[in-house]
Design a protein around this motif. Structure first.
Motif, PDB file in Angstrom:
ATOM      1  N   LEU A  50       3.003   1.328  -4.548  1.00 15.56           N
ATOM      2  CA  LEU A  50       3.095   2.916  -5.968  1.00 15.56           C
ATOM      3  C   LEU A  50       2.327   1.977  -6.779  1.00 15.56           C
ATOM      4  CD1 LEU A  50       1.175   5.360  -5.197  1.00 15.56           C
ATOM      5  CD2 LEU A  50       4.403   6.163  -5.108  1.00 15.56           C
TER       6      LEU A  50
ATOM      7  N   TYR B 206       9.107   0.019  -1.737  1.00 15.06           N
ATOM      8  CA  TYR B 206       7.498   0.949  -1.403  1.00 15.06           C
ATOM      9  C   TYR B 206       7.244   1.880  -3.123  1.00 15.06           C
ATOM     10  CZ  TYR B 206       8.572   0.823   2.898  1.00 15.06           C
ATOM     11  OH  TYR B 206       8.193   0.216   4.343  1.00 15.06           O
TER      12      TYR B 206
ATOM     13  N   SER C 260      -1.321   1.638  -7.884  1.00 12.27           N
ATOM     14  CA  SER C 260      -1.131   3.082  -9.678  1.00 12.27           C
ATOM     15  C   SER C 260      -1.631   2.054 -10.996  1.00 12.27           C
ATOM     16  CB  SER C 260      -0.130   3.970  -9.326  1.00 12.27           C
ATOM     17  OG  SER C 260       0.186   4.385  -8.052  1.00 12.27           O
TER      18      SER C 260
END
Length: 293
Positions: free
Chosen positions: A272, A268, A276
């Motif tokens: 992310l 996870y 990003s």
């Protein structure tokens, strides 16, 4: 608000493309052929109905053929990556084209990179390390090959984007829909030839496979891309980039929900960081485009 919702829905539709490929259980080039053939025929039919031009010159068509070659390579690699690492990671890796596009600009167009790009690059590679690098030695040969296929997909997609931009930037170019329709048909023929030469079975023998190919060709290749191309000019480009990141994010969600991809905390965080990083790395390009427009 309507344009934002339209772009979100388009990103949602396209995010399902890797799911349909996985569900169809067809040979990689075969699923690519049906996607491009169905989508291409429908797009050309729409152009004919709207009385849009479909011809410029033989030279123009040859340039579109190069675009089709790159996209055929993109699908050839991406569909194999999906089989080995799953729809989610394969789609995330394909989005690395952001970095290859920038590298091309630096090497051949004398473009400069800023701190946002470098920070985005660092975040992305650290995120990728969390997703696959920490357990690289424990992964089997097929999974490793799937990762390489995914990165190679990004390279092929870079070639597709650069060659398509060159075609569409010409004076007297066809509309985006006409270009996409002609390119799709040529891409379908390339993939069909490859499938025949390598002895891949072209038959669709299950309802699931048929439905998946129709969804891939109609929902993703036609409706999704038409919605994106029509909506992009109506929104700030920075917002477009952020909304389109929904596609790789949702692809990972579908992989977890439908194909039982195991996800730990590192996965996870890795996802992310990758998303990003991709967003940060494209901020400069989007701002320049916004100023230009």
């Amino acid at each position: 608000m309507k344009s934002v919702l339209t772009m979100l829905f388009a990103a949602f539709l396209i995010s399902t493309s890797s799911v349909w490929v996985r569900l169809a259980e067809l040979a990689p080039s075969v699923s690519g052929f049906y996607r491009m053939a169905i989508g291409g025929v429908l797009l050309i039919a729409i152009c004919l109905f709207q009385k849009r031009r479909l011809w410029v010159s033989g030279q123009y068509l040859s340039q579109l053929f190069l675009v089709a070659v790159f996209f055929a390579a993109d699908l050839w690699l991406w569909h194999r990556s999906i089989l080995y690492v799953g729809p989610g990671l394969a789609t995330v890796l394909g989005n690395f084209q952001v970095f290859f596009m920038t590298l091309f600009g630096v090497l051949f167009l004398n473009e400069k990179i800023g701190w946002r790009f470098l920070l985005g690059l660092a975040l992305t590679f650290f995120g990728l390390f969390l997703l696959v690098g920490m357990h690289w030695s424990e992964l089997d040969a097929d999974y490793r090959m799937g990762v390489f296929y995914g990165i190679a997909t990004a390279l092929a997609y870079t070639g597709f984007m650069l060659s398509l931009r060159r075609v569409q930037g010409q004076k007297g170019a066809l509309t985006a829909m006409a270009n996409l329709g002609l390119m799709s048909v040529m891409c379908a023929l390339i993939l069909l030839l490859e499938a025949l030469l390598t002895g891949q079975n072209l038959m669709i023998t299950t309802v699931t496979a048929l439905g998946s190919m129709l969804a891939l060709g109609v929902l993703c290749q036609v409706i999704g891309w038409v919605m994106i191309t029509r909506t992009m000019p109506l929104l700030p480009v920075s917002i477009v980039g952020l909304l389109l990141l929904l596609q790789p994010a949702l692809s990972m969600v579908w992989d977890v929900l439908f194909f039982d991809r195991p996800m730990g905390s590192n996965d996870y965080w890795g996802l992310l960081l990758v998303l990003s990083g991709i967003y940060l790395a494209t901020l400069k390009a989007r701002r320049q485009k916004a100023t230009h427009n």
